[in-house]
Design a protein around this motif. Structure first.
Motif, PDB file in Angstrom:
ATOM      1  N   GLY A  49       7.685  11.236  -4.826  1.00  0.00           N
ATOM      2  CA  GLY A  49       7.475  10.912  -3.417  1.00  0.00           C
ATOM      3  C   GLY A  49       6.253  10.035  -3.227  1.00  0.00           C
ATOM      4  O   GLY A  49       6.231   9.166  -2.347  1.00  0.00           O
ATOM      5  N   SER A  50       5.241  10.235  -4.052  1.00  0.00           N
ATOM      6  CA  SER A  50       4.028   9.412  -3.956  1.00  0.00           C
ATOM      7  C   SER A  50       4.289   7.973  -4.410  1.00  0.00           C
ATOM      8  O   SER A  50       3.614   7.050  -3.959  1.00  0.00           O
ATOM      9  N   ALA A  51       5.268   7.766  -5.276  1.00  0.00           N
ATOM     10  CA  ALA A  51       5.665   6.401  -5.644  1.00  0.00           C
ATOM     11  C   ALA A  51       6.274   5.704  -4.441  1.00  0.00           C
ATOM     12  O   ALA A  51       6.024   4.517  -4.195  1.00  0.00           O
ATOM     13  N   SER A  52       7.059   6.454  -3.677  1.00  0.00           N
ATOM     14  CA  SER A  52       7.632   5.895  -2.447  1.00  0.00           C
ATOM     15  C   SER A  52       6.539   5.552  -1.449  1.00  0.00           C
ATOM     16  O   SER A  52       6.581   4.507  -0.800  1.00  0.00           O
ATOM     17  N   THR A  53       5.544   6.427  -1.337  1.00  0.00           N
ATOM     18  CA  THR A  53       4.415   6.148  -0.442  1.00  0.00           C
ATOM     19  C   THR A  53       3.653   4.922  -0.927  1.00  0.00           C
ATOM     20  O   THR A  53       3.264   4.071  -0.125  1.00  0.00           O
ATOM     21  N   GLN A  58       2.134  -0.593  -0.007  1.00  0.00           N
ATOM     22  CA  GLN A  58       2.023  -1.992  -0.439  1.00  0.00           C
ATOM     23  C   GLN A  58       2.637  -2.927   0.590  1.00  0.00           C
ATOM     24  O   GLN A  58       2.052  -3.939   0.965  1.00  0.00           O
ATOM     25  N   THR A  59       3.815  -2.573   1.070  1.00  0.00           N
ATOM     26  CA  THR A  59       4.489  -3.388   2.077  1.00  0.00           C
ATOM     27  C   THR A  59       3.643  -3.495   3.344  1.00  0.00           C
ATOM     28  O   THR A  59       3.423  -4.590   3.874  1.00  0.00           O
ATOM     29  N   ASP A  60       3.164  -2.352   3.821  1.00  0.00           N
ATOM     30  CA  ASP A  60       2.358  -2.345   5.044  1.00  0.00           C
ATOM     31  C   ASP A  60       1.031  -3.071   4.858  1.00  0.00           C
ATOM     32  O   ASP A  60       0.578  -3.781   5.763  1.00  0.00           O
ATOM     33  N   LEU A  61       0.394  -2.893   3.704  1.00  0.00           N
ATOM     34  CA  LEU A  61      -0.873  -3.604   3.453  1.00  0.00           C
ATOM     35  C   LEU A  61      -0.666  -5.111   3.459  1.00  0.00           C
ATOM     36  O   LEU A  61      -1.445  -5.848   4.073  1.00  0.00           O
ATOM     37  N   ASN A  62       0.358  -5.568   2.754  1.00  0.00           N
ATOM     38  CA  ASN A  62       0.581  -7.011   2.699  1.00  0.00           C
ATOM     39  C   ASN A  62       0.904  -7.583   4.072  1.00  0.00           C
ATOM     40  O   ASN A  62       0.451  -8.670   4.419  1.00  0.00           O
ATOM     41  N   ASP A  63       1.644  -6.842   4.869  1.00  0.00           N
ATOM     42  CA  ASP A  63       1.926  -7.282   6.231  1.00  0.00           C
ATOM     43  C   ASP A  63       0.630  -7.346   7.042  1.00  0.00           C
ATOM     44  O   ASP A  63       0.359  -8.342   7.715  1.00  0.00           O
ATOM     45  N   PRO A  73      -2.624  -9.213  -0.846  1.00  0.00           N
ATOM     46  CA  PRO A  73      -3.255  -8.827  -2.101  1.00  0.00           C
ATOM     47  C   PRO A  73      -2.726  -7.563  -2.792  1.00  0.00           C
ATOM     48  O   PRO A  73      -3.241  -7.185  -3.833  1.00  0.00           O
ATOM     49  N   ALA A  74      -1.725  -6.893  -2.241  1.00  0.00           N
ATOM     50  CA  ALA A  74      -1.329  -5.586  -2.781  1.00  0.00           C
ATOM     51  C   ALA A  74      -0.087  -5.658  -3.670  1.00  0.00           C
ATOM     52  O   ALA A  74       0.850  -6.384  -3.378  1.00  0.00           O
ATOM     53  N   THR A  75      -0.113  -4.853  -4.748  1.00  0.00           N
ATOM     54  CA  THR A  75       1.008  -4.734  -5.675  1.00  0.00           C
ATOM     55  C   THR A  75       1.214  -3.262  -5.998  1.00  0.00           C
ATOM     56  O   THR A  75       0.254  -2.567  -6.343  1.00  0.00           O
ATOM     57  N   LEU A 172       0.841   8.943   6.715  1.00  0.00           N
ATOM     58  CA  LEU A 172       0.174   8.751   8.002  1.00  0.00           C
ATOM     59  C   LEU A 172      -1.131   7.967   7.812  1.00  0.00           C
ATOM     60  O   LEU A 172      -1.413   7.016   8.557  1.00  0.00           O
ATOM     61  N   CYS A 173      -1.906   8.336   6.801  1.00  0.00           N
ATOM     62  CA  CYS A 173      -3.181   7.647   6.554  1.00  0.00           C
ATOM     63  C   CYS A 173      -2.960   6.217   6.066  1.00  0.00           C
ATOM     64  O   CYS A 173      -3.749   5.328   6.402  1.00  0.00           O
ATOM     65  N   CYS A 174      -1.896   5.989   5.316  1.00  0.00           N
ATOM     66  CA  CYS A 174      -1.553   4.609   4.929  1.00  0.00           C
ATOM     67  C   CYS A 174      -1.271   3.785   6.179  1.00  0.00           C
ATOM     68  O   CYS A 174      -1.709   2.642   6.291  1.00  0.00           O
TER      69      CYS A 174
END
Length: 187
Positions: A49-53, A58-63, A73-75, A172-174
Protein backbone atom coordinates in the motif's frame (compact mmCIF):
# COMPACT_ATOMS: atom_id res chain seq x y z
CA UNK A 1 -22.49 -3.90 13.93
CA UNK A 2 -21.46 -2.58 10.48
CA UNK A 3 -22.33 1.00 11.39
CA UNK A 4 -20.38 0.68 14.63
CA UNK A 5 -17.26 -0.52 12.77
CA UNK A 6 -17.62 2.34 10.28
CA UNK A 7 -18.15 4.90 13.03
CA UNK A 8 -15.20 3.61 15.10
CA UNK A 9 -12.85 3.61 12.12
CA UNK A 10 -13.76 7.17 11.15
CA UNK A 11 -13.43 8.31 14.76
CA UNK A 12 -9.97 6.69 15.00
CA UNK A 13 -8.88 8.50 11.84
CA UNK A 14 -10.14 11.82 13.21
CA UNK A 15 -8.44 11.34 16.60
CA UNK A 16 -5.15 10.34 14.96
CA UNK A 17 -5.33 13.38 12.65
CA UNK A 18 -5.49 15.57 15.73
CA UNK A 19 -2.18 14.29 17.08
CA UNK A 20 -0.11 14.55 13.89
CA UNK A 21 2.76 16.94 14.46
CA UNK A 22 2.25 19.88 12.08
CA UNK A 23 5.93 20.84 12.40
CA UNK A 24 6.91 17.51 10.84
CA UNK A 25 4.81 18.34 7.76
CA UNK A 26 6.18 21.90 7.58
CA UNK A 27 9.78 20.64 7.85
CA UNK A 28 9.24 18.14 5.03
CA UNK A 29 7.71 20.90 2.89
CA UNK A 30 10.83 23.07 3.45
CA UNK A 31 13.15 20.20 2.47
CA UNK A 32 11.17 19.44 -0.70
CA UNK A 33 11.22 23.09 -1.80
CA UNK A 34 14.92 23.40 -0.99
CA UNK A 35 15.81 20.26 -2.96
CA UNK A 36 13.79 21.33 -6.00
CA UNK A 37 15.21 24.88 -5.96
CA UNK A 38 18.81 23.62 -6.07
CA UNK A 39 18.09 21.16 -8.88
CA UNK A 40 17.78 18.05 -6.74
CA UNK A 41 15.50 15.15 -7.48
CA UNK A 42 13.09 13.54 -5.06
CA UNK A 43 13.07 9.73 -5.07
CA UNK A 44 10.19 7.99 -3.32
CA UNK A 45 9.76 4.33 -2.36
CA UNK A 46 7.49 2.06 -0.33
CA UNK A 47 6.06 -1.47 -0.25
CA UNK A 48 2.53 -2.70 -0.86
CA UNK A 49 0.00 0.00 0.00
CA UNK A 50 2.90 2.35 0.68
CA UNK A 51 4.15 1.76 -2.88
CA UNK A 52 0.77 2.98 -4.08
CA UNK A 53 1.09 6.03 -1.84
CA UNK A 54 4.62 6.64 -3.18
CA UNK A 55 3.34 6.48 -6.75
CA UNK A 56 0.40 8.75 -5.98
CA UNK A 57 2.70 11.21 -4.15
CA UNK A 58 5.07 11.35 -7.12
CA UNK A 59 2.19 12.26 -9.40
CA UNK A 60 0.91 14.94 -7.03
CA UNK A 61 4.39 16.36 -6.38
CA UNK A 62 5.17 16.68 -10.07
CA UNK A 63 1.84 18.36 -10.69
CA UNK A 64 2.36 20.78 -7.78
CA UNK A 65 5.97 21.56 -8.70
CA UNK A 66 5.02 22.09 -12.35
CA UNK A 67 2.55 24.77 -11.20
CA UNK A 68 4.78 26.40 -8.56
CA UNK A 69 8.26 26.11 -10.07
CA UNK A 70 7.79 24.85 -13.64
CA UNK A 71 9.66 21.60 -13.02
CA UNK A 72 8.94 17.95 -12.25
CA UNK A 73 11.58 16.59 -9.85
CA UNK A 74 9.93 13.47 -8.38
CA UNK A 75 10.44 9.80 -9.31
CA UNK A 76 8.80 6.79 -7.69
CA UNK A 77 11.15 3.81 -7.45
CA UNK A 78 8.20 1.42 -7.13
CA UNK A 79 6.61 2.32 -10.48
CA UNK A 80 8.63 0.20 -12.91
CA UNK A 81 7.49 -3.40 -12.46
CA UNK A 82 10.00 -4.82 -14.95
CA UNK A 83 12.89 -3.15 -13.09
CA UNK A 84 11.57 -4.38 -9.74
CA UNK A 85 11.11 -7.97 -10.93
CA UNK A 86 14.51 -8.02 -12.66
CA UNK A 87 16.32 -6.80 -9.54
CA UNK A 88 14.29 -9.21 -7.38
CA UNK A 89 15.18 -12.10 -9.66
CA UNK A 90 18.83 -11.22 -10.28
CA UNK A 91 19.69 -9.95 -6.79
CA UNK A 92 17.04 -9.82 -4.08
CA UNK A 93 13.70 -8.17 -3.39
CA UNK A 94 15.46 -6.57 -0.42
CA UNK A 95 17.58 -4.63 -2.94
CA UNK A 96 14.88 -3.34 -5.34
CA UNK A 97 15.20 0.30 -4.24
CA UNK A 98 18.87 0.24 -3.21
CA UNK A 99 19.95 -1.13 -6.59
CA UNK A 100 18.10 1.63 -8.44
CA UNK A 101 19.53 4.36 -6.22
CA UNK A 102 23.11 3.20 -6.86
CA UNK A 103 22.83 4.47 -10.43
CA UNK A 104 20.73 7.61 -10.07
CA UNK A 105 21.18 9.24 -6.64
CA UNK A 106 23.12 12.50 -6.81
CA UNK A 107 24.37 14.81 -4.09
CA UNK A 108 21.43 17.27 -4.17
CA UNK A 109 18.75 14.55 -4.23
CA UNK A 110 16.56 13.43 -1.35
CA UNK A 111 14.94 10.09 -0.63
CA UNK A 112 11.42 9.78 0.75
CA UNK A 113 10.54 6.39 2.20
CA UNK A 114 7.03 5.35 3.14
CA UNK A 115 6.39 2.41 5.45
CA UNK A 116 3.52 1.81 7.84
CA UNK A 117 5.71 -0.25 10.16
CA UNK A 118 8.95 1.60 9.47
CA UNK A 119 10.67 -1.78 9.23
CA UNK A 120 10.51 -2.83 5.56
CA UNK A 121 13.94 -4.23 4.72
CA UNK A 122 14.12 -2.95 1.14
CA UNK A 123 13.09 0.54 2.20
CA UNK A 124 15.56 0.52 5.12
CA UNK A 125 18.39 -0.56 2.80
CA UNK A 126 17.59 2.34 0.46
CA UNK A 127 17.53 4.77 3.39
CA UNK A 128 20.85 3.48 4.74
CA UNK A 129 22.44 3.83 1.30
CA UNK A 130 21.20 7.41 0.89
CA UNK A 131 22.34 8.34 4.41
CA UNK A 132 25.79 6.84 3.78
CA UNK A 133 26.08 8.92 0.61
CA UNK A 134 25.19 12.07 2.58
CA UNK A 135 21.71 12.54 1.13
CA UNK A 136 18.74 13.69 3.15
CA UNK A 137 16.27 10.94 4.05
CA UNK A 138 12.63 11.75 4.79
CA UNK A 139 10.29 9.03 6.02
CA UNK A 140 6.59 8.59 6.58
CA UNK A 141 5.98 5.94 9.21
CA UNK A 142 3.29 4.64 11.56
CA UNK A 143 3.23 2.47 14.70
CA UNK A 144 6.37 3.33 16.74
CA UNK A 145 8.25 4.51 13.64
CA UNK A 146 10.50 1.46 13.40
CA UNK A 147 14.05 1.66 12.10
CA UNK A 148 13.15 4.24 9.45
CA UNK A 149 12.24 6.86 12.01
CA UNK A 150 15.68 6.47 13.58
CA UNK A 151 17.47 6.56 10.20
CA UNK A 152 15.67 9.63 8.90
CA UNK A 153 16.75 13.24 8.93
CA UNK A 154 13.08 14.25 8.82
CA UNK A 155 9.98 12.18 9.31
CA UNK A 156 6.24 12.25 9.50
CA UNK A 157 5.20 9.89 12.26
CA UNK A 158 1.56 8.82 12.38
CA UNK A 159 1.48 7.44 15.94
CA UNK A 160 -1.16 4.75 15.54
CA UNK A 161 -0.97 0.96 15.78
CA UNK A 162 -3.20 0.42 12.77
CA UNK A 163 -1.79 -0.11 9.28
CA UNK A 164 -4.86 1.15 7.42
CA UNK A 165 -5.12 4.38 9.40
CA UNK A 166 -1.38 4.92 9.10
CA UNK A 167 -1.65 4.55 5.31
CA UNK A 168 -4.75 6.78 5.20
CA UNK A 169 -2.93 9.57 6.97
CA UNK A 170 0.28 9.19 4.98
CA UNK A 171 -1.76 9.88 1.85
CA UNK A 172 -3.53 12.78 3.56
CA UNK A 173 -0.13 14.28 4.43
CA UNK A 174 1.09 13.75 0.85
CA UNK A 175 -1.93 15.74 -0.29
CA UNK A 176 -1.17 18.44 2.29
CA UNK A 177 2.42 18.70 1.08
CA UNK A 178 1.35 18.89 -2.56
CA UNK A 179 -1.17 21.61 -1.66
CA UNK A 180 1.52 23.58 0.16
CA UNK A 181 3.86 23.31 -2.84
CA UNK A 182 1.11 24.37 -5.23
CA UNK A 183 0.68 27.50 -3.05
CA UNK A 184 4.46 28.01 -2.79
CA UNK A 185 4.54 31.58 -4.09
CA UNK A 186 1.77 32.61 -1.71
CA UNK A 187 3.35 31.19 1.48
Amino acid sequence: MKKEIISNYIENVIQTCKIINHNEIANIYDILIEAACVGGRIYICGNGGSASTASHFQTDLNDAFSIALKLMPATCLADNISTITAISNDYSYDDVFLHQLKYILNKKDILITISGSGNSTNVIKAAEYAKNKGNIVVSMVGFDGGELKELSDYYLHVPVDNMQISEDLHLLCCHLLSTLIREYRNI
